[in-house]
Write a protein that holds these residues in place. Structure first.
Motif, PDB file in Angstrom:
ATOM      1  N   MET A  33      38.619  40.415  37.394  1.00  0.00           N
ATOM      2  CA  MET A  33      37.510  39.496  37.148  1.00  0.00           C
ATOM      3  C   MET A  33      38.018  38.200  36.528  1.00  0.00           C
ATOM      4  O   MET A  33      37.643  37.101  36.937  1.00  0.00           O
ATOM      5  N   PHE A  34      38.903  38.356  35.563  1.00  0.00           N
ATOM      6  CA  PHE A  34      39.464  37.181  34.891  1.00  0.00           C
ATOM      7  C   PHE A  34      40.210  36.294  35.891  1.00  0.00           C
ATOM      8  O   PHE A  34      40.030  35.078  35.932  1.00  0.00           O
ATOM      9  N   ALA A  35      41.043  36.934  36.724  1.00  0.00           N
ATOM     10  CA  ALA A  35      41.838  36.168  37.693  1.00  0.00           C
ATOM     11  C   ALA A  35      40.926  35.378  38.626  1.00  0.00           C
ATOM     12  O   ALA A  35      41.152  34.199  38.884  1.00  0.00           O
ATOM     13  N   ARG A  36      39.882  36.030  39.100  1.00  0.00           N
ATOM     14  CA  ARG A  36      39.013  35.363  40.078  1.00  0.00           C
ATOM     15  C   ARG A  36      38.227  34.215  39.468  1.00  0.00           C
ATOM     16  O   ARG A  36      37.978  33.220  40.134  1.00  0.00           O
ATOM     17  N   HIS A  37      37.859  34.337  38.202  1.00  0.00           N
ATOM     18  CA  HIS A  37      37.049  33.278  37.610  1.00  0.00           C
ATOM     19  C   HIS A  37      37.850  32.232  36.859  1.00  0.00           C
ATOM     20  O   HIS A  37      37.474  31.072  36.821  1.00  0.00           O
ATOM     21  N   GLU A  38      38.962  32.640  36.278  1.00  0.00           N
ATOM     22  CA  GLU A  38      39.735  31.682  35.475  1.00  0.00           C
ATOM     23  C   GLU A  38      40.977  31.167  36.195  1.00  0.00           C
ATOM     24  O   GLU A  38      41.676  30.286  35.698  1.00  0.00           O
ATOM     25  N   GLY A  39      41.298  31.756  37.351  1.00  0.00           N
ATOM     26  CA  GLY A  39      42.405  31.219  38.133  1.00  0.00           C
ATOM     27  C   GLY A  39      43.785  31.499  37.582  1.00  0.00           C
ATOM     28  O   GLY A  39      44.741  30.828  37.955  1.00  0.00           O
ATOM     29  N   THR A  40      43.895  32.457  36.675  1.00  0.00           N
ATOM     30  CA  THR A  40      45.201  32.832  36.148  1.00  0.00           C
ATOM     31  C   THR A  40      45.355  34.340  36.284  1.00  0.00           C
ATOM     32  O   THR A  40      44.467  35.095  35.880  1.00  0.00           O
ATOM     33  N   LEU A  41      46.482  34.758  36.869  1.00  0.00           N
ATOM     34  CA  LEU A  41      46.738  36.193  37.012  1.00  0.00           C
ATOM     35  C   LEU A  41      47.329  36.702  35.698  1.00  0.00           C
ATOM     36  O   LEU A  41      48.416  36.308  35.307  1.00  0.00           O
ATOM     37  N   PRO A  42      46.597  37.578  34.989  1.00  0.00           N
ATOM     38  CA  PRO A  42      47.081  37.994  33.670  1.00  0.00           C
ATOM     39  C   PRO A  42      48.078  39.147  33.737  1.00  0.00           C
ATOM     40  O   PRO A  42      48.038  39.957  34.664  1.00  0.00           O
ATOM     41  N   ALA A  43      48.938  39.233  32.751  1.00  0.00           N
ATOM     42  CA  ALA A  43      49.798  40.403  32.600  1.00  0.00           C
ATOM     43  C   ALA A  43      48.908  41.605  32.305  1.00  0.00           C
ATOM     44  O   ALA A  43      47.881  41.469  31.637  1.00  0.00           O
ATOM     45  N   PRO A  44      49.279  42.796  32.781  1.00  0.00           N
ATOM     46  CA  PRO A  44      48.474  43.990  32.477  1.00  0.00           C
ATOM     47  C   PRO A  44      48.292  44.195  30.972  1.00  0.00           C
ATOM     48  O   PRO A  44      47.220  44.622  30.536  1.00  0.00           O
ATOM     49  N   GLU A  45      49.324  43.863  30.200  1.00  0.00           N
ATOM     50  CA  GLU A  45      49.204  43.996  28.742  1.00  0.00           C
ATOM     51  C   GLU A  45      48.075  43.112  28.236  1.00  0.00           C
ATOM     52  O   GLU A  45      47.169  43.552  27.524  1.00  0.00           O
ATOM     53  N   SER A  46      48.151  41.841  28.627  1.00  0.00           N
ATOM     54  CA  SER A  46      47.149  40.866  28.166  1.00  0.00           C
ATOM     55  C   SER A  46      45.740  41.270  28.604  1.00  0.00           C
ATOM     56  O   SER A  46      44.761  40.968  27.918  1.00  0.00           O
ATOM     57  N   ALA A  47      45.666  41.938  29.761  1.00  0.00           N
ATOM     58  CA  ALA A  47      44.358  42.309  30.303  1.00  0.00           C
ATOM     59  C   ALA A  47      43.637  43.308  29.395  1.00  0.00           C
ATOM     60  O   ALA A  47      42.414  43.452  29.479  1.00  0.00           O
ATOM     61  N   HIS A  48      44.376  43.988  28.515  1.00  0.00           N
ATOM     62  CA  HIS A  48      43.715  44.851  27.526  1.00  0.00           C
ATOM     63  C   HIS A  48      42.846  44.001  26.600  1.00  0.00           C
ATOM     64  O   HIS A  48      41.738  44.386  26.244  1.00  0.00           O
ATOM     65  N   ALA A  49      43.370  42.844  26.217  1.00  0.00           N
ATOM     66  CA  ALA A  49      42.590  41.933  25.361  1.00  0.00           C
ATOM     67  C   ALA A  49      41.417  41.362  26.151  1.00  0.00           C
ATOM     68  O   ALA A  49      40.309  41.206  25.617  1.00  0.00           O
ATOM     69  N   ILE A  50      41.662  41.052  27.420  1.00  0.00           N
ATOM     70  CA  ILE A  50      40.583  40.517  28.261  1.00  0.00           C
ATOM     71  C   ILE A  50      39.440  41.525  28.347  1.00  0.00           C
ATOM     72  O   ILE A  50      38.271  41.168  28.214  1.00  0.00           O
ATOM     73  N   LYS A  51      39.810  42.786  28.564  1.00  0.00           N
ATOM     74  CA  LYS A  51      38.789  43.841  28.677  1.00  0.00           C
ATOM     75  C   LYS A  51      37.899  43.862  27.423  1.00  0.00           C
ATOM     76  O   LYS A  51      36.663  43.885  27.524  1.00  0.00           O
ATOM     77  N   ALA A  52      38.524  43.838  26.270  1.00  0.00           N
ATOM     78  CA  ALA A  52      37.744  43.874  25.028  1.00  0.00           C
ATOM     79  C   ALA A  52      36.926  42.599  24.854  1.00  0.00           C
ATOM     80  O   ALA A  52      35.774  42.643  24.399  1.00  0.00           O
ATOM     81  N   ALA A  53      37.500  41.458  25.226  1.00  0.00           N
ATOM     82  CA  ALA A  53      36.778  40.186  25.089  1.00  0.00           C
ATOM     83  C   ALA A  53      35.544  40.163  25.993  1.00  0.00           C
ATOM     84  O   ALA A  53      34.464  39.721  25.586  1.00  0.00           O
TER      85      ALA A  53
END
Ligand SMILES: *Cc1c(COP(=O)(O)O)cnc(C)c1O
Length: 459
Positions: free
Chosen positions: A378-398
Motif C-alpha cells: 500500500m505504501f509503495a503504491r501511494h508514496e512511490g517508494t519501495l520500502p525495506a521489509p524491516e521498515s514496513a513493520h513501522a509502516i504497518k503500525a503507522a
C-alpha cells in the motif's frame, strides 16, 4: 491536501546536519546495567574491550556523561554526500486512508547501501582509520550492514572481512556483489575459517547460519588478527549514538513546519534506527518537556520485546561476547527464516530495553509478515517508494494508528522511520505477490528452549 503549506518534503540545508551526536545515556533516569565480561561476570573495562573495538569507540561505548559528542569533520563531510535525509509528509497515503492524522516519515534509504546503517558505518570506519588499523571484521545478516560498512571501508581504504549468514548469502547474491565492488571480502557463515565456525559445521554441516554465529566468527578473527578490530551495526551504545543524527534532523525539520510528533514509530531489530529516530524526542520526554508516545515494532517471528525476557544474556550464539542486560529470546534462539532479515536478532539494544522497561518507550508491538507486506505494498503504491521489509513493520503500525485516528477523529501527528529501501528484497516481494508467504510465529515451547539457554546471572 491543497490548502496545506507544508511541503511534501521538508529538507534541511547541509549546514543543518548536526555537528554532534546526542548521547541519550547522559539523560536517562536509570542507565542500563553495564555489559559484563563473559568469564568474570564483572563489568567490562575499557582495557578488556580494547582488543575487540577501536579505542575511541570503546570510549563512546562506555560514555554515560557527555550529552553531546562532536562529529569529526571527515565524517560530517561524508554525511554531506547523502544527508540530510528528507522528512516526507505522506499526503498520498493519508488521502488513501482518509485519515485526519498527519503522517510523516524520515527516509534513510537514499544511499547505495540502502539503509540508515551507513550513519554508523562511516563513523566506525573513520575511528579504525584514525587508529592506524589495517582493517575491520564484521557480520551481516540480511546484508545491509555489510554493504554500508563496505562503502565506509572503501572510502577510507580499509580492508573489510564480512561474515555473512549463509542463507542470506545464498538468497542475496547481489548484496555480495555490491560489497565486493566496494572492496570487501565476504565469507558465508558458518565457515571453516574459524574455530567457532568449524564447531558449528561439525554439529550441523547444513547449517544456514545465524547472526549470532556470524558475530562469533567475526569477533574471533578480529581478536586473533594483528591490525584488525571488530565492528557491529546495531545494539551497541555507540551505534545508537551515531544514529542520533536521524532524530536530531527530524526534530529540526519539525521545527521548520512548527509541528511535533504525538507518536514516534520505528521497527526494532537491534534497536538502532528506532534509537536514532527517537533520540531528540526522547530527550524532551526525559526532560519532562513533551510526552510523545513511542512504539517499537518487531516481527511476530522474532518477538524479543513483546515475548522475551529482560535479563543478562550473551550477544552471540558462540557465547564469546560480553553479556548485556536486554530483552532477549536467548542467544540460541534462531527465528524461522522470514523476510525482514534485519529484524531477526535475539536481543535488543540495552538502551532501548531499559527505556522500554522504565516505560519511556510506551509500547512494543509484534506484527505478522503478510500484514507487513500488505502495508508495504500500500505504501509503495501511494508514496512511490519501495520500502525495506524491516521498515514496513513501522509502516504497518503507522497505518494502523492512522486508521484509529479516522475512527476517533483525532488529527495526530505521526512520525515513523522508513529505515531503508526494498530494492535488495525483491525475492520477498515475489514471495508475497505469488501468495506463497507464510507467517511463522514461535510457540511458547520454542521460546522456552531459547530462554533455557539464558545464563543465570543476577542484576
Ligand atoms: C538493519 C535494519 C533494520 C534493523 O536494525 P535496527 O538496528 O533495529 O535499526 C531496520 N531497517 C533496515 C532497513 C535495516 O537495514
Amino acid at each position: 491536501m491543497s490548502e496545506n503549506q507544508i511541503p511534501y518534503k521538508i529538507y534541511l540545508t547541509e549546514d543543518e546536519i548536526p555537528r554532534s551526536w546526542y548521547n541519550i545515556r547522559a539523560d536517562m533516569k536509570t542507565d542500563h546495567r553495564p555489559i559484563l565480561h563473559p568469564g568474570t561476570l564483572q563489568p567490562m573495562t575499557a582495557e578488556e574491550l580494547a582488543p575487540v573495538f577501536c579505542d575511541e569507540l570503546v570510549k563512546q561505548e562506555l560514555n554515560d556523561k557527555d550529552r553531546f559528542i562532536e562529529i569529526p569533520e571527515a565524517i560530517r563531510d561524508f554525511y554531506k554526500m547523502y544527508r540530510p535525509s528528507p522528512l516526507v509528509r505522506a499526503y498520498c497515503l493519508e488521502e488513501a486512508l482518509k485519515t485526519p492524522a498527519k503522517l510523516y516519515y524520515k527516509y534513510e534509504g537514499g544511499n547505495t547501501s540502502g539503509s540508515h546503517k551507513l550513519n554508523s558505518a562511516i563513523a566506525q570506519a573513520y575511528y579504525a582509520k584514525e587508529q592506524g588499523l589495517k582493517g575491520i571484521t564484521t557480520e551481516t545478516g540480511a546484508g545491509q550492514w555489510g554493504t554500508a560498512l563496505s562503502m565506509a571501508c572503501g572510502y577510507f581504504g580499509l580492508d573489510l572481512k564480512v561474515f555473512m549468514v549463509k542463507v542470506s548469502a545464498e538468497q542475496k547474491p547481489y548484496r555480495k556483489a555490491v560489497m565486493e565492488t566496494f572492496g570487501a571480502k565476504v565469507t558465508p557463515s558458518p565457515s571453516d575459517t574459524t574455530n567457532i565456525g568449524r564447531k558449528m559445521l561439525e554439529a550441523d554441516p547444513n547449517s544456514g547460519g545465524s547472526l549470532g554465529t556470524a558475530i562469533s566468527e567475526a569477533v574471533e578473527v578480529a581478536v586473533t588478527t594483528e591490525g584488525y578490530k571488530y565492528t557491529l551495526g546495531s545494539v551497541l551504545n555507540q551505534v545508537l549514538l551515531h544514529q542520533s543524527i536521524i532524530g536530531q534532523e527530524a526534530k529540526k525539520a519539525f521545527e521548520k513546519i512548527d509541528d511535533y510528533p504525538d507518536l514516534v514509530i520505528g521497527c526494532a531489530g537491534g534497536g538502532s534506527n528506532l534509537g536514532g529516530l527517537m533520540s531528540s524526542f526522547m530527550a524532551d520526554k526525559l526532560a519532562g518537556k513533551k510526552a510523545p508516545y513511542f512504539i517499537a515494532v518487531e516481527p511476530a517471528s522474532c518477538p524479543s520485546m513483546t515475548r522475551g525476557k529482560f535479563a543478562y544474556d550473551f550477544c552471540d550464539t558462540g557465547m564469546v561476547t560480553p553479556l548485556a542486560k536486554m530483552y532477549t529470546l536467548g542467544a540460541t534462539f534462531i527465528p524461522s527464516s522470514n523476510h525482514a532479515g534485519g529484524l531477526r536478532y535475539h536481543g535488543m539494544a540495552p538502551i532501548l530495553s531499559q527505556l522500554y522497561h522504565d516505560g519511556f518507550i510506551d509500547e512494543a508491538r509484534a506484527v505478522g509478515q503478510t500484514d507487513v507486506f500488505k502495508a508495504a505494498t500500500m505504501f509503495a503504491r501511494h508514496e512511490g517508494t519501495l520500502p525495506a521489509p524491516e521498515s514496513a513493520h513501522a509502516i504497518k503500525a503507522a497505518i494502523d494508528e492512522a486508521i484509529k485516528c479516522k475512527e476517533t477523529g483525532e488529527a495526530k501527528t505521526i512520525l515513523f522511520g522508513l529505515s531503508g529501501t526494498g530494492y535488495f528484497d525483491l525475492g520477498a516481494y515475489m514471495n508475497y505477490n505469488e501468495g506463497t508467504m507464510t507467517d511463522q510465529i514461535p510457540t511458547d515451547e520454542e521460546l522456552e528452549r531459547g530462554f533455557a539457554a539464558i545464563p543465570p546471572v543476577e542484576g
